[in-house]
Write a protein that holds these residues in place. Structure first.
Motif, short mmCIF file in Angstrom:
data_model
loop_
_atom_site.label_atom_id
_atom_site.label_comp_id
_atom_site.label_asym_id
_atom_site.label_seq_id
_atom_site.Cartn_x
_atom_site.Cartn_y
_atom_site.Cartn_z
N VAL C 231 17.64 5.42 0.45
CA VAL C 231 16.35 5.99 0.87
C VAL C 231 16.26 5.94 2.39
N ASN C 232 15.17 6.41 2.93
CA ASN C 232 14.98 6.49 4.38
C ASN C 232 14.99 5.08 5.01
N ILE C 233 15.27 5.02 6.28
CA ILE C 233 15.25 3.79 7.06
C ILE C 233 13.88 3.11 6.94
N ASP C 234 13.89 1.85 6.61
CA ASP C 234 12.67 1.03 6.50
C ASP C 234 11.76 1.47 5.35
N ASN C 235 12.25 2.31 4.44
CA ASN C 235 11.41 2.86 3.39
C ASN C 235 11.39 1.96 2.15
N GLY C 236 10.80 0.82 2.29
CA GLY C 236 10.65 -0.10 1.17
C GLY C 236 9.84 0.53 0.05
N PHE C 237 8.81 1.26 0.41
CA PHE C 237 7.98 1.93 -0.57
C PHE C 237 8.82 2.86 -1.45
N GLY C 238 9.62 3.69 -0.81
CA GLY C 238 10.44 4.65 -1.56
C GLY C 238 11.40 3.96 -2.51
N ALA C 239 11.97 2.83 -2.06
CA ALA C 239 12.90 2.10 -2.92
C ALA C 239 12.17 1.52 -4.13
N GLY C 240 11.00 0.97 -3.88
CA GLY C 240 10.22 0.40 -5.00
C GLY C 240 9.83 1.48 -5.99
N TYR C 241 9.45 2.63 -5.47
CA TYR C 241 9.03 3.74 -6.31
C TYR C 241 10.21 4.28 -7.12
N ALA C 242 11.35 4.44 -6.46
CA ALA C 242 12.55 4.93 -7.14
C ALA C 242 12.96 3.96 -8.25
N ALA C 243 12.90 2.66 -7.94
CA ALA C 243 13.25 1.65 -8.95
C ALA C 243 12.34 1.77 -10.15
N ALA C 244 11.06 2.02 -9.89
CA ALA C 244 10.11 2.17 -10.99
C ALA C 244 10.44 3.39 -11.85
N ARG C 245 10.83 4.49 -11.20
CA ARG C 245 11.24 5.68 -11.96
C ARG C 245 12.41 5.32 -12.89
#
Lengths: 251, 251, 251, 251, 251, 251, 251, 251
Positions: C231-245
């Motif tokens: 995911v994007n640099i520093d994108n903790g949100f995106g990683a958490g969201y992707a993991a949830a998917r």
């Protein structure tokens, strides 16, 4: 038992005051200490001859202080880099003997534990005056790792005779660290003058098309002098550490 | 008189068969020989313990051959890198003993002049099979400079146990060269396992966002293992040369 | 009628207290609410199982507060990321139960509405201590989306045994998020150790040639471990969201 | 004994036809087979459920063929990517059942060993016709790893209704791979329409300021649709492998 | 009348064989000649003292030939750069006296029209042998513009004494052009040794992180020697032209 | 004896009040003065006709002041660039006659020592008003080096007649410095209008895709006007210095 | 029924020879035709007044031919861009009336269907001769979309009077497309001279620091002339299409 | 006479109260007014139908105020962009009717002089809320240039139906400006839905790999929707101005 070093444990085991079972139980904790936010690598001192160095940038003063305590507790040398005054204040609060070098931005404690191990002198050369903070980080690191150092500052290639006149000092060194910003040409000139290892440290000194150190980084990576190696931009610590690796006798 | 080495001249001067005036007149030509398109630096052997190495890329086969002849004439070791078959053919026409290594893309002659000078073994490690040409260039260079080498190929971090199982070989080395493309992570892992100097060579192996070696170059420059130094992308020669600098006893 | 959820409307329609005409008239407004400066996507909860998350950076505190109110009114979970203290103050003024996480920089409200839906544990691993804020953003996001999480911090590859000793924890996870700056090598090592999905989050931790996260981003994109996604640099949100998917059972 | 799988060894050990000593002696060789230029990671099949995949680019046809033989000997599925016709010819000479897919540039052998393991369908979507080779690499990989796939080609956002009309197909998928060059916008649109994992593959399709895939890579990394993850430019293999990781039931 | 120069027209007007009306009608066509695909700037010779130079790259051989004819018709010197053999063949077919320089990749005709105008010697220095083609383009250009030149090749900074020993030649020059690839450090060293104008030409010589000349370009732009000016990568023509501008007496 | 110039020493030697031995002993110190953190290049005045200029950025006020004192002591002109008010305050404390130019950010002292040496006028042209600080740095530098200057501000190409109407002023100049940000097109237009040397200075004026001056830097390096030379972004000093080099009569 | 246009269907429905059910069943297929590897967007002609244009780069000749057939079957104009001779051969085999423009690299068929719709003349201007292929792509596109065009080639700013003398032609245009490589300055000059829309097309013409068009792209994006808009590097098609959008009367 | 417009002068000349000689003497000063630090282009209003707009960034408040006075004196509309509060304060001190728009960062005066000239409505669309400041700059500019505008905010593609539901508003526009950061995909979707001109404005909204707007800039330049044109990052002014050029009837 946590502030006892691995060496002590082994001695006690040999003497018989520690059973084998007790020894084995203690090992992991001696090697890697978890502070929750950090996993301190105490085993590094055994593996590499020097304990973990704290990179302060991006850590809170409190985090730095806690890691520092875990290191000092084991009677290891403490070196912290990229430390600002707030990091130092937090460390100093719990380790009164810690000392701050404002130019190098380093914190040092248990310096009396440093053992001289280098085979020769590490010479640190800068192209300009503005490169000195990075050079000082390299010097503090190399000395904390048990090496003798010498310095030669502001001898950039625009006045080529400044470095040529110093060929005696260059030849006396066993390893040379060249710290330069802008076009970083000094590394190539020095690299061509000597036969010892030359470590080039690009700095972010410059403006415009220096792109915060890219110009000197590329200049050094493309050095026409054979066998010059390079570390990250402004990475005085890495240069000092690499020099220490090279300056050590093989056991 | 041009195919006589400096050493011979000095010996004759000592014996008295050469006057001081004759000696002095010969010196510049002994140090730097002008071929018109090139100024061969014969003094380098005295300054750095190894004659000039020919970087063939961008030179015509004929230019390479002429420089090679000037070097061999002085009874020096000839090493040429980035040589393609056309360069080799031109050199071979005038130096029949020259040998070509097609993987490393090097030409070597007068190899019998190599003197063993290294203090220990230089270990060359690659992450993958595609990194081998760069590794071989490093090996040929280090050996031409009088060093003993060892190899460990295709032990990248995606199967981390491949490198971990080789810790004995890693510990036996005095200097380690890590050759890796893609993310270049192997340099960090090795750098953290040993205390000897680690020279990282990024390669252009990869595609897309590897940007012809930028990904591994940046990975290695930012290595979290302290004191890893880096050379240019695909610069096996530079790594071999740097290792030779590090592996030499100070006189 | 605006603070009534779509579900309520449909229930009333079924019961007969709402005519079909009334239902149809309400639909667009239930799906997309225009605040002038924002078009809140209430339909996202139906489409993706989670309401719109507010990205605070670049929005005024007042804008964030108004969007937050529109979400909470519909009895949805409120998650806001990249929130500074001024954003939080504005939200807290109108939603007293909102809570601020200063490390993750998130605002959370209606947390009691979170339903556990994940199939397994999401493990969040960091290479260093400075990577923790990004890791925490990932953790808060994954938990708000109904997942159980675990953590493993500061186990970077320079001390490779730190992660190797944790292979049990790695194997217990159903999805792993690896957060790392500098050279980002940890993602490759973890990716090679496990068979579950690995989401790599590059961080801007580092300096010089890390170029604010480009070094780790490129390292992760070029990972030699097969099937690591980024995911994007520093994108903790995106990683958490992707993991949830990834962690959701298909209905 | 080298072409016997680990499973066979263990079975024989259980039956008593192999002593414990013989078993232990065989283990390392079963796990990592050294071919000199390559260290084949046979253990990967145990660790990750799939044998090592050969990345052919940068390897000689002969090297690929030798690695292929080592894999097939152990009765594993053989998958080789980025293979050109010369690679295939060399493999086919020693593995007659190997098949070449010219669009995907893959070599496959022992396909009968593929076991269906995926929990649902992996849908592969492309923005344009030129993206198909990358999409096919993803498809072949996912299928070799035991998954069922479906396709939807040339539905880029310039004619937004092409993808909107396919919402049924999108909803039927358990995982979606979006392959797109140029601005890569399709990943954001699909990511916003579904709740399942979306893996974005930027391609080098385009010209000028697409910079060989950078434009779509950046577009996908900055996707405004939450939780889209990204792989390297043109990395169809990585996308297929990541999808397989996500589509597997936890044991 | 089209192949008559402006000078002739004015002479005839003075003599009275051309009316004022006829003169004025002819002027635009004398200044800018339209060939459809090109608008030849004949006025440049009056404005800048030299006719338009043809940049062949990207033009068809036929286009080059037609522009060449338009220039030669007006009895101007013809200089074409970046010409390959096909360009030359097309020009030679219609201008038999045209000469091709294969190293510099230039076509020259009407060379007898060159008038010596330079105030002093332009010295062209290269760091390496591979930089010679660019240096030759600079030399041909400077000479076509009426200047005397001198050369000094392969005196890069890795053997710093090569350039130091040539200080006499450096001091004899009125303008110095330094041509260098890789790190481009020679420009800084020369720039610091002399007080005359130094024009730095970065070349694309190098590999890896030289990024086709970016490393030397940045090195030269960031030169620590004051007042070094730079032209485009490989732009020998531009350097020669700039030197000619500087070497001209003001009328 | 340290605040005596080399000229004085030589005069005393000629008169006989200084022995040859004394003279030789003093020479190195006269040429390069070591301040520990800096090695002042006093020889530069002899080599290049102007003493070392202090680049203040990255130096502490105290360092600047000490270097300034070393220069002024030798009765040389003092020029310091990129000086902020704190640098000036420190210099002014010990050199009361020093003057600060807040627009150009320069410090000047001993201005009465400036000798007019330029052959003609140096014209400084800017594309916009925001480019003036860089232009002023160029002007101050050129004048300190003994040149006459003229100015033409805010005549960018969007209103092309502004520069066309000034062709008389352009033609009166012996050297032209063009200072421009954004697309930097003014350099090409001026370069095509005149036959004298044109030095282009890209500035960081602009935003977005100007990338802090990269757009104008590239525009100027790729100028279609032949023989325009370029200096670093915002490098007014370098442009002024280069112009002075070009404007000097050869002795 | 597939080669019948939507218009025909609607006419037949009106006449009564097609039932409403039949009409509705045909609609999707009329709008989007799936060829497996492509989803042809026939609806585009209704939405945007022009059928899909085939971008040939990256498509096989066979794929291009099949898409071409689908378009021509519906009696639409066929325009294909970035076509090489192999693409053309494949198209020509099935559409005998197709015509190839080798300079513009376009294929055109059904040109008789073009309806003049533009409000005024679109003027296409190039800075150099090498920019002509891109200019021609723009011209062919604009004309295929029903516009009248005019041309002005090789009027770059190095000879600024070439464009100034053409101000009448510039003022006669309703829309101007400026095609330029290198520094791309012509767009700013033209943009400042006229009040009509100016579309700037950067080209990859140049070398070295032009970085395949980046220099002109950045120059045009940073144009100091207000309201110049830009398309991708070498995107003549996009410029022609954009001009057509602007030149159309609103219905 | 300096605050009299050109129109007044011509009227007086026609009436006979101004001689031809007086008129001609006044012309240059009427067209370009020199303020020393600025050359105000009053002729622009005649050439382009709108006076010079002040770009405040990089100018001092005092410089802005003086240029503003010169414009207002000639009874022209004053528009200043990128103005901060200090710029406004300086302008307001001398032009009491000037108004500041804090979101758009514009100063406007003499707004009563705006004449409605646009042929249709300019619709300004944003992908997110954070894009609004740039959108407002575009709107203020377009309105100052005599156009009618409409807005549609926060309709990014992650919730694709937000924009699809607005197709009526899209179709009502004569020109559409799409303002978007991150991946900038909205421009492609809108570009594919309408046939009118679409101007894409990338914004610096985003973080990490958005690289301050590069991601959306590249996305828009590579838009798969034909004929979308692009302006600089965050260049709302340029988009508004370009839209005005397009929306004008040709006289």
């Amino acid at each position: 038992m946590s502030n006892v070093t691995l060496q002590t444990l082994l001695a006690r085991y040999k003497k018989g005051t520690l059973t084998e079972a007790e020894l084995l139980r203690s090992l992991p904790e001696q090697m890697f200490e978890s502070l929750g936010f950090a996993t301190v690598d105490h085993h590094r001192e055994i593996r590499q001859g020097f304990p973990e160095v704290i990179f302060c940038q991006g850590k809170t003063p409190d985090q730095v202080a806690q890691i520092a305590r875990a290191i000092v507790r084991r009677k290891s040398i403490l070196l912290a880099t990229r430390a600002d005054r707030r990091h130092y204040a937090a460390v100093h609060r719990i380790i009164r003997s810690a000392r701050y070098n404002a130019v190098a931005r380093t914190i040092l404690a248990n310096a009396h534990l440093v053992k001289q191990r280098g085979l020769g002198t590490i010479l640190i050369v800068t192209a300009g005056t503005s490169d000195i903070p990075v050079a000082e980080e390299a010097r503090v690191t190399a000395e904390a790792l048990g090496n003798t150092t010498d310095r030669l500052f502001d001898v950039g290639v625009a006045g080529i005779h400044r470095i040529l006149m110093q060929s005696k000092k260059l030849r006396a060194a066993r390893i040379i660290i060249v710290v330069a910003g802008m076009e970083g040409a000094l590394a190539s000139v020095v690299g061509g003058m000597v036969s010892v290892p030359v470590i080039a440290v690009p700095t972010s000194v410059g403006y415009g098309a220096s792109f915060r150190g890219i110009s000197s980084l590329l200049g050094m990576l493309n050095s026409c002098a054979a066998g010059v190696t390079v570390v990250n931009i402004d990475n005085g610590f890495g240069a000092g550490y690499a020099a220490a690796r090279m300056n050590r006798a093989r056991d």
